[in-house]
Design a protein around this motif. Structure first.
Motif, PDB file in Angstrom:
ATOM      1  N   GLY A  40      32.835 -42.759  37.422  1.00 20.30           N
ATOM      2  CA  GLY A  40      33.656 -43.368  38.464  1.00 20.30           C
ATOM      3  C   GLY A  40      34.637 -42.390  39.073  1.00 20.30           C
ATOM      4  N   ASP A  41      34.858 -41.260  38.392  1.00 18.59           N
ATOM      5  CA  ASP A  41      35.775 -40.234  38.898  1.00 18.59           C
ATOM      6  C   ASP A  41      35.008 -38.919  39.034  1.00 18.59           C
ATOM      7  OD1 ASP A  41      37.976 -38.767  39.675  1.00 18.59           O
ATOM      8  OD2 ASP A  41      38.828 -38.615  37.650  1.00 18.59           O
ATOM      9  N   PRO A  42      34.129 -38.831  40.030  1.00 14.79           N
ATOM     10  CA  PRO A  42      33.313 -37.617  40.191  1.00 14.79           C
ATOM     11  C   PRO A  42      34.136 -36.446  40.696  1.00 14.79           C
ATOM     12  CG  PRO A  42      32.972 -39.091  42.040  1.00 14.79           C
ATOM     13  CD  PRO A  42      33.856 -39.825  41.086  1.00 14.79           C
ATOM     14  N   VAL A  43      33.705 -35.240  40.354  1.00 12.40           N
ATOM     15  CA  VAL A  43      34.384 -34.033  40.808  1.00 12.40           C
ATOM     16  C   VAL A  43      33.425 -33.204  41.653  1.00 12.40           C
ATOM     17  CG1 VAL A  43      35.987 -33.947  38.877  1.00 12.40           C
ATOM     18  CG2 VAL A  43      33.764 -32.856  38.663  1.00 12.40           C
ATOM     19  N   PRO A  44      33.960 -32.406  42.563  1.00 15.53           N
ATOM     20  CA  PRO A  44      33.098 -31.549  43.385  1.00 15.53           C
ATOM     21  C   PRO A  44      32.218 -30.652  42.516  1.00 15.53           C
ATOM     22  CG  PRO A  44      35.331 -31.577  44.250  1.00 15.53           C
ATOM     23  CD  PRO A  44      35.384 -32.269  42.921  1.00 15.53           C
ATOM     24  N   GLY A  45      30.974 -30.540  42.909  1.00 15.28           N
ATOM     25  CA  GLY A  45      30.055 -29.714  42.151  1.00 15.28           C
ATOM     26  C   GLY A  45      29.304 -30.468  41.077  1.00 15.28           C
ATOM     27  N   GLY A  46      29.625 -31.755  40.897  1.00 13.23           N
ATOM     28  CA  GLY A  46      28.945 -32.557  39.895  1.00 13.23           C
ATOM     29  C   GLY A  46      29.773 -32.764  38.649  1.00 13.23           C
ATOM     30  N   GLY A  47      29.420 -33.771  37.894  1.00 16.71           N
ATOM     31  CA  GLY A  47      30.144 -34.072  36.664  1.00 16.71           C
ATOM     32  C   GLY A  47      31.275 -35.068  36.884  1.00 16.71           C
ATOM     33  N   TRP A  48      31.991 -35.341  35.802  1.00 14.62           N
ATOM     34  CA  TRP A  48      33.036 -36.361  35.826  1.00 14.62           C
ATOM     35  C   TRP A  48      34.323 -35.812  35.217  1.00 14.62           C
ATOM     36  CZ3 TRP A  48      30.983 -40.271  38.504  1.00 14.62           C
ATOM     37  CH2 TRP A  48      29.599 -40.448  38.451  1.00 14.62           C
ATOM     38  N   ARG A  49      35.431 -36.387  35.633  1.00 13.52           N
ATOM     39  CA  ARG A  49      36.732 -36.031  35.069  1.00 13.52           C
ATOM     40  C   ARG A  49      37.225 -37.203  34.229  1.00 13.52           C
ATOM     41  NH1 ARG A  49      41.146 -34.704  39.407  1.00 13.52           N
ATOM     42  NH2 ARG A  49      40.349 -36.738  40.082  1.00 13.52           N
ATOM     43  N   GLY A  50      37.805 -38.223  34.835  1.00 15.74           N
ATOM     44  CA  GLY A  50      38.200 -39.432  34.135  1.00 15.74           C
ATOM     45  C   GLY A  50      39.549 -39.363  33.457  1.00 15.74           C
ATOM     46  N   PHE A  51      39.937 -40.497  32.872  1.00 14.93           N
ATOM     47  CA  PHE A  51      41.276 -40.626  32.296  1.00 14.93           C
ATOM     48  C   PHE A  51      41.490 -39.684  31.117  1.00 14.93           C
ATOM     49  CE2 PHE A  51      39.149 -43.489  29.311  1.00 14.93           C
ATOM     50  CZ  PHE A  51      39.820 -43.218  28.128  1.00 14.93           C
ATOM     51  N   SER A  52      40.425 -39.329  30.400  1.00  9.93           N
ATOM     52  CA  SER A  52      40.600 -38.457  29.236  1.00  9.93           C
ATOM     53  C   SER A  52      41.195 -37.109  29.629  1.00  9.93           C
ATOM     54  CB  SER A  52      39.256 -38.248  28.529  1.00  9.93           C
ATOM     55  OG  SER A  52      38.764 -39.452  28.005  1.00  9.93           O
ATOM     56  N   VAL A  53      40.642 -36.519  30.685  1.00 11.39           N
ATOM     57  CA  VAL A  53      41.144 -35.215  31.153  1.00 11.39           C
ATOM     58  C   VAL A  53      42.542 -35.363  31.739  1.00 11.39           C
ATOM     59  CG1 VAL A  53      40.746 -33.331  32.781  1.00 11.39           C
ATOM     60  CG2 VAL A  53      38.817 -34.330  31.535  1.00 11.39           C
ATOM     61  N   LEU A  54      42.741 -36.415  32.518  1.00 10.33           N
ATOM     62  CA  LEU A  54      44.057 -36.659  33.114  1.00 10.33           C
ATOM     63  C   LEU A  54      45.114 -36.863  32.031  1.00 10.33           C
ATOM     64  CD1 LEU A  54      42.878 -39.117  35.906  1.00 10.33           C
ATOM     65  CD2 LEU A  54      43.742 -36.798  36.285  1.00 10.33           C
ATOM     66  N   LEU A  55      44.747 -37.576  30.983  1.00 11.20           N
ATOM     67  CA  LEU A  55      45.679 -37.823  29.886  1.00 11.20           C
ATOM     68  C   LEU A  55      45.977 -36.539  29.131  1.00 11.20           C
ATOM     69  CD1 LEU A  55      47.283 -39.865  28.211  1.00 11.20           C
ATOM     70  CD2 LEU A  55      45.191 -40.333  26.910  1.00 11.20           C
ATOM     71  N   ARG A  56      44.951 -35.731  28.887  1.00 10.54           N
ATOM     72  CA  ARG A  56      45.167 -34.450  28.224  1.00 10.54           C
ATOM     73  C   ARG A  56      46.172 -33.598  28.991  1.00 10.54           C
ATOM     74  NH1 ARG A  56      40.677 -30.271  29.314  1.00 10.54           N
ATOM     75  NH2 ARG A  56      41.816 -30.420  31.288  1.00 10.54           N
ATOM     76  N   ASP A  57      45.989 -33.526  30.304  1.00  2.00           N
ATOM     77  CA  ASP A  57      46.881 -32.710  31.123  1.00  2.00           C
ATOM     78  C   ASP A  57      48.306 -33.267  31.117  1.00  2.00           C
ATOM     79  OD1 ASP A  57      44.665 -31.192  31.661  1.00  2.00           O
ATOM     80  OD2 ASP A  57      44.337 -32.007  33.684  1.00  2.00           O
ATOM     81  N   ALA A  58      48.429 -34.591  31.137  1.00  2.00           N
ATOM     82  CA  ALA A  58      49.756 -35.210  31.137  1.00  2.00           C
ATOM     83  C   ALA A  58      50.501 -34.927  29.835  1.00  2.00           C
ATOM     84  CB  ALA A  58      49.631 -36.714  31.356  1.00  2.00           C
ATOM     85  N   LEU A  59      49.760 -34.956  28.732  1.00  2.00           N
ATOM     86  CA  LEU A  59      50.383 -34.734  27.426  1.00  2.00           C
ATOM     87  C   LEU A  59      50.572 -33.256  27.121  1.00  2.00           C
ATOM     88  CD1 LEU A  59      48.360 -37.361  25.349  1.00  2.00           C
ATOM     89  CD2 LEU A  59      50.679 -37.603  26.261  1.00  2.00           C
ATOM     90  N   GLY A  60      49.930 -32.401  27.906  1.00  2.00           N
ATOM     91  CA  GLY A  60      50.002 -30.974  27.636  1.00  2.00           C
ATOM     92  C   GLY A  60      49.272 -30.586  26.371  1.00  2.00           C
TER      93      GLY A  60
END
Length: 282
Positions: A40-60
């Protein structure tokens, strides 16, 4: 001789006003199904990002361990995803799974609770803070025929009851994110074209809500999640039509075959209730 103590000599302990330092999240683990994968959260070039990556970045967090996969059920998390999660010794673990269980003919709330309890106990034994999900009413997002809608609603309630009971056993170490109360969670923009997975905005909303729970448990959130969509891939009308033809209809056919007996049983139960005599209360 009498010992004299003047008021100036009396020392009253003063409680420290310095708050306890926030704990850093060094390792984040996310376990679950396709939403955890990032669909549901596609990234340019293919593949997915999603809440897991966003959460990782938020928590550092320095490390994200995400052994989730599409179609996963609660038993899959216990038997196929838990081992690498435990090996990582996470500070925080998010368990995002259960909706696929509600869509199968062998739905078993008792088995769900047992699997969930085993997963949570193992994660807590490593010292991880665990976050579980209380699911929303997905029939408000994905419209279904009335018998199927009622059957799915009952199953979601049973799923929430199972995970809620597990969380209640360790309220200090297990947080629960209630998706039904997520602001904007039922809005169209929060959902991808398939109405089954969050959109980029939906994933950002999930990550933001998770950071609030995790912060309340005493962890640092150095980089709050923005709800401004950026970095994803634009979903056009062509993508929507392609999904409907290539993915949507085949998915409905597969789920219809598996969930068909549930619909029939639901109809039978309703007919029995309607035909049952009304008790005489006079």
């Amino acid at each position: 001789m009498t010992l004299q103590i003047t008021p100036e000599q009396i020392t009253v302990p003063v409680a420290s006003s310095i708050p306890a330092p926030l704990r850093p999240v060094r390792t984040l683990v996310t376990l679950g199904d396709s939403t955890c994968v990032g669909l549901g959260d596609p990234v340019p070039g293919g593949g997915w990002r999603g809440f897991s990556v966003l959460l990782r970045d938020a928590l550092g967090a320095a490390e994200l361990v995400n052994p989730s996969f599409t179609g996963a059920r609660m038993a899959d998390v216990r038997h196929r995803q838990l081992e690498p999660a435990l090996a990582a010794r996470p500070d925080v673990a998010v368990v995002f799974v259960g909706m696929n269980d509600t869509l199968r003919s062998d739905f078993d709330p008792g088995g769900l609770r047992a699997d969930c309890a085993s997963v949570v106990a193992a994660l807590r034994a490593t010292g991880a803070h665990v976050v579980l999900l209380r699911y929303h009413d997905h029939t408000r997002v994905f419209r279904l025929p009335a018998p199927l809608r009622r059957a799915l609603q009952r199953r979601i309630l049973a799923l929430n009851g199972a995970t809620g009971a597990v969380a209640a056993e360790d309220p200090a170490g297990v947080g629960v994110l209630d998706l039904d109360l997520l602001p904007g969670g039922y809005e169209r923009d929060a959902w991808a074209v398939d109405r089954l997975h969050p959109s980029e905005l939906g994933h950002r909303m999930l990550a933001s809500a998770l950071t609030e729970l995790i912060a309340a448990a005493g962890f640092a959130v150095p980089h709050p999640v923005s709800l401004d969509c950026a970095g994803g891939r634009e979903v056009t009308a062509v993508h929507r039509v392609a999904w409907l033809v290539l993915k949507g209809v085949p998915w409905l056919v597969r789920r219809g075959r598996d969930f068909g007996p549930v619909i029939v049983q639901s109809l039978v139960n309703e007919m029995v209730r309607r035909q049952a005599p009304v008790p005489d209360r006079t």
